[in-house]
Scaffold this active site. Structure first.
Site, PDB file in Angstrom:
ATOM      1  N   SER A 129      -9.251   2.045   2.725  1.00 17.62           N
ATOM      2  CA  SER A 129      -8.303   2.795   1.912  1.00 17.62           C
ATOM      3  C   SER A 129      -7.257   1.913   1.232  1.00 17.62           C
ATOM      4  CB  SER A 129      -7.590   3.824   2.794  1.00 17.62           C
ATOM      5  OG  SER A 129      -6.849   3.187   3.826  1.00 17.62           O
ATOM      6  N   LYS A 158       0.847  -1.195   0.000  1.00 14.90           N
ATOM      7  CA  LYS A 158       0.000   0.000   0.000  1.00 14.90           C
ATOM      8  C   LYS A 158       0.882   1.244   0.000  1.00 14.90           C
ATOM      9  CE  LYS A 158      -3.745   2.039   2.781  1.00 14.90           C
ATOM     10  NZ  LYS A 158      -4.577   1.834   3.995  1.00 14.90           N
ATOM     11  N   SER A 209     -10.003  -0.533   6.741  1.00 10.59           N
ATOM     12  CA  SER A 209      -9.269  -0.322   5.499  1.00 10.59           C
ATOM     13  C   SER A 209      -8.543  -1.537   4.956  1.00 10.59           C
ATOM     14  CB  SER A 209      -8.266   0.829   5.666  1.00 10.59           C
ATOM     15  OG  SER A 209      -8.951   2.054   5.755  1.00 10.59           O
TER      16      SER A 209
END
Length: 522
Positions: free
Chosen positions: A205, A130, A229
């Site tokens: 996210s 990420k 997330s």
């Protein structure tokens, strides 16, 4: 009575603000109807259908080279990323060089396969990360336009430990703007799509991770979770994702940094297509804290106590759980005895999350506002002015981020009632779970919605957010596909530091429901 008036006020404010935002969005947002029902191309390379554990074993035994494995994933990423927009920066050349070094190391190793497995359990396996988590030499922006030139100068510790275990990073993946929205969309890199239906959201996210993994462009990845997330994008994209007990995996070198008491609620954890990769990844990512968990303890499912919570009791701020998700959760019966339980406090989940995320630290310092976070390095964003700029196409922020700053204005301090509800729920959960109990709970009230539709129900992450506030470990597990070919799933939750229990249940559910399904399979 006071609580009823408080809830009524919250309803009025919520409906007014979200209604206004939705009207503006419908008037000004571009349409995406041309993507409805479209999926990523079928998987053609069998190397892409191996777990990280299987792939590492084949590489060690010289049945396949690391270069071949890395090249297979490069080819797949190049095939699907134009459709998904999941990888925002690759490091393919460096990855191939590192893979060649792995193959050379294996050729020269004299200690045997067992030595390599013990020392380098992920040797030669491709890894995705990420983008909000530091990977040296890669963008480190958190999707914020003002950070467009920021590059990570170090590896975040868990990334460094995964690399030290032999994993080879392929690149970094898209996030929500400053990681605070349930879709992965920002003005730097655009929006990430769902591999099962390109018109639907990949979640946020960690949506870039979820999308890439679900589309077979990666086998293991790194995500972070402060309100869902990891679990929400894992659910939407049909993969496994584990939110560890907070404090076990360090969040050092993550952007944005936590403030206030948020460090108590954030977790960094593994995301992957195959359940057997969760435990070895978590053991590596936890580093020196791995001993806090019981990851080497054998788990007997027959001796666990299983509970199921079908919904939150009916929060007025959250969508009701869909029938298909309630029905699939009822089919999860690991040993035939699953007791249904209900907690009235769960109705206030979103208020708990908002309240506790806003608490000051032990020194009385309040957390940084979202308006300040997205305004860096300058002054905090002025929401109404930024909304006007967005309508004119001049804002450097997404509509969702601007909307969150507007909602932030109306968020109130933690009321004694909400504090009481959280403390009652915490005590009840601890009594229910002990060290041998797990419960099933919806990851989200709906399967992956159409892109941008989370704007109309911004608090649907309550089902995951409350687990963060309670500090419990949770594993999102796929449970097959619905009639539209979209992933179904459930989160499995255990007591603090009992992560090994949910990981064992994930292995069972993979066998019982088939685990990750290729996007083209319906």
């Amino acid at each position: 009575m006071a609580q009823s008036l408080g809830e009524l006020f919250l309803v009025v404010v919520f409906k007014a603000v979200t209604g206004f935002l939705c009207l503006v969005f419908r008037l000004f947002a571009p349409q995406r109807s041309n993507l409805v029902g479209k999926k990523v191309p079928p998987v053609s390379d069998p190397l892409l259908l191996l777990s990280a554990k299987q792939l590492a074993s084949k590489i060690r035994r010289k049945e396949v080279t690391s270069v071949e494995a890395v090249q297979a994933y490069i080819d797949r990423i190049q095939e699907v990323n134009p459709l998904l927009n999941a990888v925002i920066k690759d490091r393919f050349d460096a990855a191939l060089q590192e893979a060649a070094m792995v193959d050379k190391l294996i050729e020269e190793e004299t200690g045997g396969e067992e030595v390599l497995e013990d020392r380098l359990p992920l040797l030669g396996v491709p890894l995705s990360v990420k983008e909000s988590y530091a990977l040296q030499g890669m963008p480190y922006t958190g999707g914020l336009a003002s950070r467009k030139d920021v590059v990570a100068t170090v590896d975040a510790p868990p990334v460094a430990w995964l690399k030290r275990a032999g994993a080879i990073p392929m690149g970094v993946t898209n996030t929500a703007e400053m990681c605070m929205w349930s879709e992965s969309h920002n003005r730097l890199h655009g929006i990430t799509n769902n591999p099962y239906d390109l018109s639907r959201t990949a979640g946020g996210s960690s949506g870039g991770e979820g999308s890439l993994l679900g589309g077979a462009g990666a086998v293991i990845g790194v995500g972070s979770d402060i309100g869902g997330s990891i679990r929400i994008p894992s659910f939407f994209n049909g993969i496994f994702g584990h939110k560890p007990t907070p404090g076990v995996v360090t969040s050092e070198h993550q952007n944005p940094p936590t403030s206030g008491r948020q460090e108590e609620y954030i977790s960094i954890g593994p995301m992957c297509r195959y359940a057997e990769d969760l435990l070895p990844m978590l053991k590596i990512m936890a580093g020196p804290n791995a001993h806090m968990l019981h990851l080497d303890t054998e788990v007997n499912l027959k001796k666990l106590r299983f509970f199921t919570i079908p919904h939150d009791g009916g929060s007025f701020l959250v969508n009701p759980v869909s029938k298909e998700l309630i029905d699939i959760q009822k089919k999860v019966r690991p040993r035939g005895e699953v007791e249904e339980v209900h907690f009235p406090e769960l109705r206030h989940s979103i208020q708990m999350w908002i309240a506790y995320m806003g608490l000051p630290d032990d020194n009385g310092k309040a957390p940084q506002s979202f308006a300040a976070l997205i305004g860096e390095p300058g002054r905090p964003v002025k929401p109404l002015w930024e909304l006007l700029k967005w309508m004119c196409g001049r804002s450097s922020h997404t509509f969702a981020a601007i909307g969150l700053t507007l909602l932030e204005i109306h968020s109130s301090k933690a009321s004694p009632f909400i504090i009481e509800q959280k403390e009652k729920l915490q005590k009840a959960m601890e009594e229910l779970l002990g060290s041998d109990g797990v419960f099933l709970y919806p990851t989200h009230p709906r399967v992956a919605p159409i892109t941008h539709h989370p704007l109309f129900r911004p608090f649907d992450f309550a089902y995951t957010g409350v687990i963060n506030i309670l500090g419990l470990p949770a594993t999102q597990c796929p449970l097959g596909l619905n009639e539209e070919g979209l992933p179904l799933g459930v989160q499995v939750v255990a007591g603090k530091l009992q992560d090994h229990l949910t990981l064992e249940v994930a292995l069972y559910l993979e066998k019982a429901f088939g685990g990750w399904r290729k996007p083209e399979a319906i």
